[in-house]
Scaffold this motif. Structure first.
Motif, PDB file in Angstrom:
ATOM      1  N   ASP A   1     -23.843  -0.435 -64.813  1.00 24.90           N
ATOM      2  CA  ASP A   1     -23.218  -1.575 -65.496  1.00 24.90           C
ATOM      3  C   ASP A   1     -24.097  -2.804 -65.277  1.00 24.90           C
ATOM      4  O   ASP A   1     -24.183  -3.335 -64.163  1.00 24.90           O
ATOM      5  CB  ASP A   1     -21.809  -1.810 -64.937  1.00 24.90           C
ATOM      6  N   ASP A   2     -24.773  -3.249 -66.343  1.00 31.06           N
ATOM      7  CA  ASP A   2     -25.710  -4.363 -66.215  1.00 31.06           C
ATOM      8  C   ASP A   2     -25.001  -5.668 -65.849  1.00 31.06           C
ATOM      9  O   ASP A   2     -25.537  -6.483 -65.088  1.00 31.06           O
ATOM     10  CB  ASP A   2     -26.494  -4.547 -67.521  1.00 31.06           C
ATOM     11  N   GLU A   3     -23.817  -5.881 -66.382  1.00 33.28           N
ATOM     12  CA  GLU A   3     -23.087  -7.111 -66.080  1.00 33.28           C
ATOM     13  C   GLU A   3     -22.673  -7.167 -64.614  1.00 33.28           C
ATOM     14  O   GLU A   3     -22.741  -8.213 -63.976  1.00 33.28           O
ATOM     15  CB  GLU A   3     -21.852  -7.212 -66.977  1.00 33.28           C
ATOM     16  N   GLU A   4     -22.269  -6.031 -64.078  1.00 34.49           N
ATOM     17  CA  GLU A   4     -21.880  -6.000 -62.665  1.00 34.49           C
ATOM     18  C   GLU A   4     -23.087  -6.141 -61.754  1.00 34.49           C
ATOM     19  O   GLU A   4     -23.007  -6.770 -60.696  1.00 34.49           O
ATOM     20  CB  GLU A   4     -21.149  -4.687 -62.377  1.00 34.49           C
ATOM     21  N   GLU A   5     -24.203  -5.541 -62.146  1.00 28.76           N
ATOM     22  CA  GLU A   5     -25.415  -5.644 -61.334  1.00 28.76           C
ATOM     23  C   GLU A   5     -26.042  -7.032 -61.407  1.00 28.76           C
ATOM     24  O   GLU A   5     -26.757  -7.449 -60.500  1.00 28.76           O
ATOM     25  CB  GLU A   5     -26.430  -4.596 -61.789  1.00 28.76           C
ATOM     26  N   GLY A   6     -25.805  -7.752 -62.496  1.00 27.05           N
ATOM     27  CA  GLY A   6     -26.382  -9.084 -62.646  1.00 27.05           C
ATOM     28  C   GLY A   6     -27.778  -9.100 -63.219  1.00 27.05           C
ATOM     29  O   GLY A   6     -28.423 -10.157 -63.254  1.00 27.05           O
ATOM     30  N   TYR A   7     -28.285  -7.954 -63.661  1.00 27.49           N
ATOM     31  CA  TYR A   7     -29.630  -7.888 -64.217  1.00 27.49           C
ATOM     32  C   TYR A   7     -29.620  -6.892 -65.377  1.00 27.49           C
ATOM     33  O   TYR A   7     -29.099  -5.781 -65.253  1.00 27.49           O
ATOM     34  CB  TYR A   7     -30.636  -7.428 -63.162  1.00 27.49           C
ATOM     35  N   LYS A   8     -30.197  -7.299 -66.488  1.00 27.23           N
ATOM     36  CA  LYS A   8     -30.286  -6.442 -67.665  1.00 27.23           C
ATOM     37  C   LYS A   8     -31.754  -6.161 -67.953  1.00 27.23           C
ATOM     38  O   LYS A   8     -32.545  -7.096 -68.120  1.00 27.23           O
ATOM     39  CB  LYS A   8     -29.629  -7.120 -68.873  1.00 27.23           C
TER      40      LYS A   8
ATOM     41  N   ALA B   1     -30.598 -11.576 -53.972  1.00 27.95           N
ATOM     42  CA  ALA B   1     -31.990 -11.362 -53.583  1.00 27.95           C
ATOM     43  C   ALA B   1     -32.587 -10.173 -54.338  1.00 27.95           C
ATOM     44  O   ALA B   1     -33.744 -10.215 -54.790  1.00 27.95           O
ATOM     45  CB  ALA B   1     -32.073 -11.122 -52.081  1.00 27.95           C
ATOM     46  N   LYS B   2     -31.801  -9.107 -54.509  1.00 31.11           N
ATOM     47  CA  LYS B   2     -32.283  -7.949 -55.268  1.00 31.11           C
ATOM     48  C   LYS B   2     -32.556  -8.318 -56.729  1.00 31.11           C
ATOM     49  O   LYS B   2     -33.574  -7.934 -57.304  1.00 31.11           O
ATOM     50  CB  LYS B   2     -31.249  -6.828 -55.204  1.00 31.11           C
ATOM     51  N   VAL B   3     -31.625  -9.079 -57.317  1.00 27.85           N
ATOM     52  CA  VAL B   3     -31.788  -9.484 -58.722  1.00 27.85           C
ATOM     53  C   VAL B   3     -33.004 -10.388 -58.880  1.00 27.85           C
ATOM     54  O   VAL B   3     -33.778 -10.255 -59.851  1.00 27.85           O
ATOM     55  CB  VAL B   3     -30.507 -10.167 -59.224  1.00 27.85           C
TER      56      VAL B   3
END
Length: 640
Positions: free
Chosen positions: A517-524, A618-620
């Motif tokens: 889920d890109d929205e949940e991960e914060g990165y597309k 930090a990951k994003v």
């Protein structure tokens, strides 16, 4: 006399003399047994209450059930009994030991399969005794009379509802597909691998026929596939079609016991699913054109052929029933009637005549209205009726009581009208499932293929080679040559992607997982954004024009004097720094004020939440930084 009576009433006790201790009381105790019991309670026996009685070890279980460790493991797997960890201290202060609940052990003790195991053990003693005496005929005769058992009651006991069985199909399908890919060596017999192939093929045939496959992803372990069946999401792994080497550190007896249970479970589930679409399971090999043997792909093709034949035959059976009903009604109407029925028929004829007269009057009125209004669209109702009939036909593409839902109908339209041909180096199993589930037609290199390589109706030729061979020049030019990833990406994004990035020998775009889920991960990812733009109607040409415009703007900016650029950049940097500092101060003050109003427990919880959010951020940030580096490298490569 009075003193003697008093002594007898007191039980031969003398006043002032110490009472004798009971035999049950300890010798050093100063209390009697009754007094001690009332003050301290009854002394409990060992392993009769508490954790020691509730949780027992494996060796104790074997003593209670009087079976071997091998049979105990099999019973636990079939019955669904697993070791439990007692809360708090370990029973008997033995840490690291395996414990089972006493209720589970009692359930195993009353299991009918346990009695069958005991019968089999006694039977094998007789066979070994005959073999030891060199009585080969007697041993062979006894071996043919081996006791057998079924585990149908265990499946019904563990899964009282059909939805419970569907929700637990992930491990069953993964293990069945694994056994279908394993070679027949050692403990794994040919009968087991053939059964696994037939079960996997029957499941794939149902999934493709009902358009149930929703997602798929190619990984190192295998091909992950997901299907939505009757509201339940089922996910399994299909191994790659490579030569499998059996490792020596794996206990195949445990795996075979799991396969024994999952085979029965899958047979139950497939019988119910096939019954819902009006097909009898297991499929007869006569419909498949003979006995299904060979590779898993060949077994899948024969099962698909058998299922389509069964669906056609069920359609014919329904039409035959309807025609018989119509004939019976016509026959009843042609039979002679009595006087009462004749009167009813006369009245019915009169009412029908009045209705026909009324319709004639309405038609004359309609003709007059039509002469006045000549612009009425007569074909609109007919067109709407035809559209609704086509949609109903598409939804009821499967005979039986189950019709396709909206999502399945959309999936079936994705590859509608497309014909795929798989080259011989392309793995056939999962690609055939995906193409058929999304409405396409599939052919392959082989004698059992429904489509030949030179068929002009082929739209996409799937090849996994760095370069096309010269023999492909003889094929028709009306087809596109693509790599296998194109099929999976189109199915995951529910959009027919351009083939420019999936050409033969081209560097493939990133294969994105459909479960992230890109929205949940914060990165597309950049490729996901590109596909989103394509879905919204933007074309690749507009993107190229935007890049060209960006380059032209960069050239015009470079034409300006360097001094003006430096001054503008310095001013912008100063203003941005001031605004950022001001905003940071305001945020810090508000943050401190809100934190002081929290309780100690809430502030700790807030700190943990912030720690997790900071790690995620930090990951994003690292992903964005890496993406910028890649973009800068690609721009430099384009300029050069």
């Amino acid at each position: 006399k009075k003193s003697n009576k008093r002594l007898s009433a007191m039980g031969n006790r003398v006043k002032g003399k110490v009472k004798k201790k009971s035999v049950k009381a300890a010798s050093h105790s100063g209390m009697g047994s009754k007094r001690k019991l009332s003050r301290m309670g009854k002394k409990r026996k060992k392993d009769h209450s508490g954790l020691d009685a509730t949780f027992i070890g494996r060796s104790n279980c074997l003593k209670r059930l009087q079976i071997s460790l091998k049979d105990f493991r099999r019973l636990c797997i079939l019955k669904g009994v697993y070791p439990r960890e007692p809360r708090g201290r370990a029973p008997g202060n033995k840490k690291g030991q395996v414990y089972y609940h006493i209720k589970d052990v009692r359930a195993i003790a009353h299991e009918p399969v346990l009695h069958k195991f005991r019968e089999f053990r006694a039977f094998m003693k007789k066979v070994r005794k005959a073999a030891g005496r060199n009585e080969k005929d007697e041993a062979a005769r006894r071996h043919a009379l081996a006791p057998s058992y079924t585990i149908h009651h265990l499946v019904r006991e563990r899964y009282p509802r059909f939805q419970d069985a569907l929700s637990d199909m992930d491990d069953a399908l993964t293990l069945v597909h694994l056994f279908a890919a394993l070679p027949s060596e050692g403990r794994i017999k040919t009968k087991i691998t053939n059964k696994a192939k037939s079960l996997a093929a029957a499941w794939g045939a149902y999934s493709t026929t009902t358009s149930s496959i929703t997602k798929s992803f190619i990984s190192v372990k295998g091909v992950y596939m997901e299907a939505s069946i009757l509201g339940s999401t089922i996910r399994w792994v299909n191994p790659h079609s490579f030569t499998q080497h059996l490792p020596t550190d794996v206990d195949y007896r445990v795996m075979l016991t799991f396969f024994e249970f999952y085979e029965t479970l899958l047979s139950f589930v497939l019988f119910k699913l096939y019954s819902d679409i009006g097909v009898r399971y297991p499929l007869s090999m006569a419909e498949a054109g003979g006995q299904a043997k060979g590779s898993a792909s060949a077994v899948l093709a024969s099962n698909l052929h058998a299922l389509t034949n069964a669906l056609k035959s069920s359609d014919g059976a329904v039409s035959n029933v309807v025609s018989e009903a119509v004939e019976s009604v016509a026959k009843d109407s042609s039979e002679p009637t009595n006087n009462g029925s004749k009167k009813k028929n006369r009245e019915l004829i009169k009412s029908v005549g009045a209705a026909l007269n009324k319709i004639a009057d309405d038609d004359s009125n309609d003709e007059e209205d039509f002469s006045d209004d000549e612009d009425v669209d007569v074909g609109a109702p007919l067109k709407a009726a035809l559209d609704s009939m086509a949609e109903a036909k598409e939804r009821s593409a499967i005979p039986g009581s189950v019709a396709l839902d909206d999502d399945a109908t959309k999936r079936r339209r994705l590859f509608a009208g497309l014909t795929f041909y798989l080259s011989r180096e392309v793995p056939r199993g999962y690609l055939e499932l995906v193409c058929l589930s999304y409405g396409g037609k599939v052919g392959w290199e082989g004698a059992d293929s429904p489509i030949t390589a030179s068929d002009p109706t082929i739209t996409h030729h799937i090849v996994d080679r760095p370069k096309l061979p010269s023999s492909f020049d003889k094929l028709p030019k009306s087809r596109e040559y693509v790599q296998p990833q194109w099929v999976i990406d189109c199915a995951n994004f529910m959009f027919v992607l351009p083939i420019t990035k999936y050409g033969i020998g081209a560097a493939l775009p990133p294969h994105l997982s459909p479960w992230v889920d890109d929205e949940e991960e914060g990165y597309k990812p950049a490729y996901a954004e590109e596909i989103e733009r394509l879905k919204n109607g933007e074309t690749m040409e507009s993107e190229d024009m935007d890049e060209g415009a960006d380059e032209e703007s960069e050239d015009s900016d470079g034409a300006q004097s360097e001094e003006e650029q430096l001054e503008d950049e310095e001013d912008e940097a100063v203003t941005e720094k001031r605004a950022k500092k001001k905003q940071q101060k305001e945020d810090e003050e508000a943050h401190k004020l809100a934190k002081t109003m929290m309780s100690k427990k809430a502030s700790r919880l807030y700190g943990r939440m912030q720690h997790g959010l900071s790690e995620k951020k930090a990951k994003v940030d690292a992903l964005h930084k890496r993406r910028e580096e890649i973009d800068s490298k690609t721009k430099k490569m384009r300029k050069n």
